[in-house]
Scaffold this active site. Structure first.
Site, PDB file in Angstrom:
ATOM      1  N   MET A  24       0.853  -1.181   0.000  1.00 50.62           N
ATOM      2  CA  MET A  24       0.000   0.000   0.000  1.00 50.62           C
ATOM      3  C   MET A  24       0.898   1.243   0.000  1.00 50.62           C
ATOM      4  SD  MET A  24      -3.302  -1.154   0.721  1.00 50.62           S
ATOM      5  CE  MET A  24      -4.090   0.232   1.487  1.00 50.62           C
ATOM      6  N   LYS A  28       1.870   2.147  -6.924  1.00 50.82           N
ATOM      7  CA  LYS A  28       1.581   1.196  -8.012  1.00 50.82           C
ATOM      8  C   LYS A  28       0.649   1.800  -9.057  1.00 50.82           C
ATOM      9  CE  LYS A  28      -0.574  -1.574  -5.323  1.00 50.82           C
ATOM     10  NZ  LYS A  28      -0.405  -0.869  -4.043  1.00 50.82           N
ATOM     11  N   THR A  29      -0.448   2.387  -8.564  1.00 51.14           N
ATOM     12  CA  THR A  29      -1.446   2.917  -9.491  1.00 51.14           C
ATOM     13  C   THR A  29      -0.892   4.122 -10.244  1.00 51.14           C
ATOM     14  OG1 THR A  29      -3.229   2.094  -8.088  1.00 51.14           O
ATOM     15  CG2 THR A  29      -3.797   3.800  -9.669  1.00 51.14           C
ATOM     16  N   GLU A  95      -5.533  -3.123  -9.206  1.00 49.42           N
ATOM     17  CA  GLU A  95      -5.969  -3.929  -8.048  1.00 49.42           C
ATOM     18  C   GLU A  95      -6.156  -5.394  -8.441  1.00 49.42           C
ATOM     19  OE1 GLU A  95      -5.837  -2.663  -5.168  1.00 49.42           O
ATOM     20  OE2 GLU A  95      -6.125  -0.496  -5.398  1.00 49.42           O
TER      21      GLU A  95
END
Ligand code: ZN
Length: 197
Positions: A24, A28-29, A95
């Site tokens: 988290m 990544k996104t 995700e």
């Protein structure tokens, strides 16, 4: 920084799979969005999918923690991606840890059709165990990028997502109120304090 081996397939379409994974708050996104935007600048057609389970921010947008939004399609199962895919040169999947194992077949089928597939997801769950289909996706991908967050306890590179609450459900959505990024050492320490407490 990851640079595409090639953006445009002019002679023959050859697809491939990229995985962007990490804890988290590791970005990544943001990295998925960066790669997708580069493809858009190159006038490539792009589609982005995410599991319907992740509706934390907005129903039809892949939204990262820094509110860098991009439009996406929420799907109930990974096979739906194959049904909905329409000639996009690049398919982004966010995700991915929440998808069923068919996502592996889906990514391979798309790549075989000449699509560049960019998959982003959590590599480990809140127990520090490999998350859903992510290990298999990392194995079959041509390119794997691990991104790191910063440990909120000691400031080292963080690889783990530490859950502050005591819930033992593998899927518990949320962000800073529920999770914090920790290095291996501080994660392990936190986990043993939890069992003591
Ligand atoms: Zn630490």
């Amino acid at each position: 920084m990851f640079l595409e081996p090639k953006l445009k397939n002019t002679t023959h379409k050859k697809g491939w799979i990229e995985v962007v994974c990490g804890s988290m708050f590791s970005g990544k996104t943001e990295e998925l969005i960066r790669r997708v935007n580069r493809s858009r600048i190159a006038n490539l057609k792009v589609e982005i999918y995410k599991p319907a389970i992740d509706t934390r921010y907005h129903d039809t947008e892949v939204v990262s923690h820094n509110s860098n939004a991009i439009e996406s399609i929420a799907v109930d199962s990974s096979l739906t991606i194959l049904l909905m895919h329409q000639n996009a040169d690049v398919v982004g999947i966010d995700e991915a840890q929440f998808f069923d194992n068919e996502i592996i077949y889906v990514c391979e089928t798309l790549a075989q059709k000449g699509v560049r597939v960019i998959v982003a997801g959590l590599d480990m769950d809140y127990l520090g165990k490999p998350f859903g289909p992510m290990p298999s996706l990392m194995a079959i991908a041509e390119y794997v990028t691990k991104v790191n967050a910063i440990c909120v306890v000691c400031g080292d590179l963080a690889t783990h997502s530490f859950r502050k609450s005591k819930s033992d459900n593998q899927v518990l959505l949320g962000e800073k109120d529920v999770y914090e990024a920790r290095c291996r050492h501080c994660f392990t320490e936190g986990m043993s304090n939890k069992t003591k407490g």
